[in-house]
Design an enzyme around this catalytic site. Structure first.
Site: not given
Length: 370
Positions: A57, A298, A300
């Site tokens: 704003e 990510e 495993g």
């Protein structure tokens, strides 16, 4: 729909487009856009550009090409009413003489929320809810952190067309092509934290940093390491003084090993163990206390599957390579237990989006955590 309603929606869509420009720059604050309109013409636009900087704003008011007195402000989130890193946006709008405020969604913050009440008391006509679903989707991580005090969890992996993430010997470099890897690195560059399990850390010795373009933030590397087996010689530990590295371990870690890792710059935090595995909820709680908004998981496969098993994942980002690996012993993307019945399988809020990327595809979608 009336002409006025059509105009309102058009201006709000513009505000939403502006808000999205702040992605990766403002967390843990929300992405917010603002459009100021007088006489049916846009006289000012702004968005929250960086954490600690002017809110949308104020940014829009400063860029007005004409007086905003009597104008309408379209903003994607209820204007804040508190003194934080910046003064209240409600005060700025009232002082500028804005006559009407249209906000897409309410601010869930205890201190910042309630701006609509302040504006109405000052005589500013205030409406909330226009394109609220779109605004909520844009800022879903912000809302989750505010309500649950946990980060938005994105599961990411690369796989072959038949769903394998490596060959039967464990060879996985590289399933995806350069275009996919560059895209994945750009994702790293906008999140707060990147998480892997100890097996991935030991096998791949990753560095887990963004190496494509100019990252908007430096993600904390997070390792789930129940027995503190991360080698001091690993790249993660050797770079811990330069890039934040946070290791979560079981409740009774070796004092000697813990002190060694901490002396090398790592942060080590014990959490409870449930069914032989670190309590992922406790990990998310700890990250939430540090205002971590977006967590990229990510791998495993066991880590990815466990987040899915426990209903803790919010989104997936899957890179699919046009190749077939096959083999019973070749690992799939998702380990863990998996559902007993097909009806219990994870579902998406809306159909996932699939688009071409390099030689393959990237699929993204938001999971229905209910």
């Amino acid at each position: 729909m009336s002409d006025a309603a059509v105009r309102d929606e058009r201006f709000m869509r513009r505000a939403l487009a502006l808000a999205a420009r702040g992605r990766g720059c403002v967390e843990p604050n929300p992405m917010v856009g603002c459009v100021i309109v007088r006489g049916g013409r846009i006289i000012g636009e702004g968005w929250h550009r960086r954490f600690g900087g002017p809110h949308a704003e104020v940014d829009a008011l400063r860029r007005c090409t004409a007086s905003p007195r009597g104008a309408t402000a379209y903003v994607t989130l209820e204007p804040c009413r508190h003194f934080g890193k910046t003064p209240p946006c409600t005060d700025a709008l009232i002082a500028a003489g804005v006559a009407r405020v249209v906000a897409a969604g309410r601010d869930p913050g205890r201190e910042s929320g309630g701006g609509a009440t302040v504006l109405r008391r000052a005589g500013v006509r205030t409406e909330i809810g226009l394109l609220g679903d779109a605004a909520a989707a844009l800022n879903a991580p912000f809302y989750k952190l505010a309500r649950e005090r946990r980060p938005w969890v994105i599961l990411k992996w690369a796989q072959s067309l038949d769903g394998k993430i490596a060959t039967r010997t464990g060879d996985s470099k590289w399933i995806s092509d350069e275009a996919a890897r560059a895209h994945a690195h750009r994702t790293r560059g906008r999140v707060d934290a990147i998480l892997i399990g100890i097996e991935t850390a030991r096998r791949d010795d990753p560095i887990l940093t963004c190496r494509s373009g100019r990252p908007r933030r430096v993600a904390t590397r997070v390792v789930l390491d129940t027995r503190l087996r991360l080698p001091p010689t690993s790249r993660l530990v050797r770079s811990a003084r330069d890039v934040p590295t946070w290791i979560f371990c079981g409740p009774r870690p070796s004092v000697v090993v813990r002190r060694r890792l901490e002396a090398l710059g790592c942060r080590v935090t014990p959490v409870p163990v449930a069914r032989g595995w670190l309590a992922l909820g406790a990990v998310l709680d700890a990250l939430g206390r540090e205002s971590c908004t977006n967590l990229l998981v990510e791998g495993g496969g066991r880590v990815l599957g466990s987040f899915l098993d426990e209903g803790l994942a919010d989104e997936v980002q899957v890179y699919i390579a046009p190749r077939l690996i096959g083999g019973v012993a070749a690992p799939g993307a998702l380990g863990g237990h998996g559902p007993a019945r097909l009806g219990e399988a994870a579902r998406f809020v809306a159909p996932p989006i699939m688009r071409r990327l390099g030689d393959g595809w990237v699929v993204t979608g938001r999971l229905d955590r209910r």
